[in-house]
Design a protein around this motif. Structure first.
Motif, mmCIF file in Angstrom:
data_model
loop_
_atom_site.group_PDB
_atom_site.id
_atom_site.type_symbol
_atom_site.label_atom_id
_atom_site.label_comp_id
_atom_site.label_asym_id
_atom_site.label_seq_id
_atom_site.Cartn_x
_atom_site.Cartn_y
_atom_site.Cartn_z
ATOM 1 N N UNK A 58 0.861 -1.166 0.000
ATOM 2 C CA UNK A 58 0.000 0.000 0.000
ATOM 3 C C UNK A 58 0.907 1.229 0.000
ATOM 4 N N UNK A 59 0.667 2.125 -0.940
ATOM 5 C CA UNK A 59 1.506 3.312 -1.017
ATOM 6 C C UNK A 59 1.024 4.393 -0.037
ATOM 7 N N UNK A 60 1.829 5.406 0.117
ATOM 8 C CA UNK A 60 1.549 6.462 1.095
ATOM 9 C C UNK A 60 0.209 7.141 0.831
ATOM 10 N N UNK A 61 -0.113 7.359 -0.429
ATOM 11 C CA UNK A 61 -1.386 8.001 -0.771
ATOM 12 C C UNK A 61 -2.560 7.167 -0.269
ATOM 13 N N UNK A 62 -2.485 5.852 -0.452
ATOM 14 C CA UNK A 62 -3.550 4.967 0.015
ATOM 15 C C UNK A 62 -3.622 4.915 1.537
ATOM 16 N N UNK A 63 -2.468 4.978 2.186
ATOM 17 C CA UNK A 63 -2.428 5.004 3.654
ATOM 18 C C UNK A 63 -3.187 6.228 4.167
ATOM 19 N N UNK A 64 -2.902 7.390 3.605
ATOM 20 C CA UNK A 64 -3.558 8.619 4.056
ATOM 21 C C UNK A 64 -5.029 8.661 3.660
ATOM 22 N N UNK A 65 -5.371 8.082 2.535
ATOM 23 C CA UNK A 65 -6.774 8.004 2.122
ATOM 24 C C UNK A 65 -7.554 7.144 3.124
ATOM 25 N N UNK A 66 -6.983 6.021 3.491
ATOM 26 C CA UNK A 66 -7.622 5.143 4.470
ATOM 27 C C UNK A 66 -7.719 5.834 5.829
ATOM 28 N N UNK A 67 -6.673 6.523 6.219
ATOM 29 C CA UNK A 67 -6.691 7.260 7.489
ATOM 30 C C UNK A 67 -7.811 8.286 7.495
ATOM 31 N N UNK A 68 -7.977 9.003 6.407
ATOM 32 C CA UNK A 68 -9.035 10.024 6.307
ATOM 33 C C UNK A 68 -10.413 9.383 6.403
ATOM 34 N N UNK A 69 -10.599 8.254 5.743
ATOM 35 C CA UNK A 69 -11.884 7.555 5.825
ATOM 36 C C UNK A 69 -12.192 7.125 7.255
ATOM 37 N N UNK A 70 -11.184 6.619 7.944
ATOM 38 C CA UNK A 70 -11.394 6.211 9.330
ATOM 39 C C UNK A 70 -11.723 7.401 10.229
ATOM 40 N N UNK A 71 -11.065 8.517 9.995
ATOM 41 C CA UNK A 71 -11.372 9.731 10.759
ATOM 42 C C UNK A 71 -12.810 10.158 10.491
ATOM 43 N N UNK A 72 -13.225 10.109 9.232
ATOM 44 C CA UNK A 72 -14.597 10.481 8.880
ATOM 45 C C UNK A 72 -15.615 9.557 9.537
ATOM 46 N N UNK A 73 -15.274 8.266 9.631
ATOM 47 C CA UNK A 73 -16.205 7.279 10.187
ATOM 48 C C UNK A 73 -16.183 7.234 11.711
ATOM 49 N N UNK A 74 -15.002 7.380 12.305
ATOM 50 C CA UNK A 74 -14.849 7.134 13.741
ATOM 51 C C UNK A 74 -14.409 8.347 14.548
ATOM 52 N N UNK A 75 -14.174 9.467 13.890
ATOM 53 C CA UNK A 75 -13.779 10.677 14.596
ATOM 54 C C UNK A 75 -12.529 10.478 15.426
ATOM 55 N N UNK A 76 -12.571 10.928 16.669
ATOM 56 C CA UNK A 76 -11.380 10.865 17.519
ATOM 57 C C UNK A 76 -10.999 9.433 17.889
ATOM 58 N N UNK A 77 -11.871 8.465 17.617
ATOM 59 C CA UNK A 77 -11.564 7.061 17.894
ATOM 60 C C UNK A 77 -10.929 6.344 16.706
ATOM 61 N N UNK A 78 -10.618 7.073 15.656
ATOM 62 C CA UNK A 78 -10.073 6.456 14.446
ATOM 63 C C UNK A 78 -8.776 5.706 14.707
ATOM 64 N N UNK A 79 -7.896 6.286 15.496
ATOM 65 C CA UNK A 79 -6.615 5.609 15.749
ATOM 66 C C UNK A 79 -6.813 4.340 16.560
ATOM 67 N N UNK A 80 -7.805 4.325 17.437
ATOM 68 C CA UNK A 80 -8.107 3.113 18.210
ATOM 69 C C UNK A 80 -8.592 2.012 17.269
ATOM 70 N N UNK A 81 -9.476 2.358 16.355
ATOM 71 C CA UNK A 81 -9.984 1.381 15.388
ATOM 72 C C UNK A 81 -8.851 0.816 14.536
#
Length: 62
Positions: free
Chosen positions: A1-24
């Motif tokens: 997975x390239x860096x762009x995909x990593x950050x895209x996935x991170x953004x999706x998790x933030x959108x879905x889980x808010x401040x709990x994204x890193x826990x997920x």
């Protein structure tokens, strides 16, 4: 997975889980690690880092 995909996935998790994204993301990494998928777990650890980076940029508590 390239860096762009990593950050895209991170953004999706933030959108879905808010401040709990890193826990997920960390839970996903732990599940993969428990199952012996070390490469998959490493990808999710990169996503955890990307979430922290994105939340630091926006001032979101993490």
């Amino acid at each position: 997975m390239d860096t762009k995909d990593i950050y895209r996935t991170a953004k999706l998790l933030i959108d879905q889980h808010g401040e709990n994204a890193s826990v997920e993301a960390a839970l996903n990494a732990d599940r993969l690690l428990d199952g012996g998928d070390f490469e998959g777990a490493a990808v999710w650890r990169r996503i955890v880092k990307a979430i922290a980076d994105l939340q630091a940029e926006t001032g979101t508590i993490h």
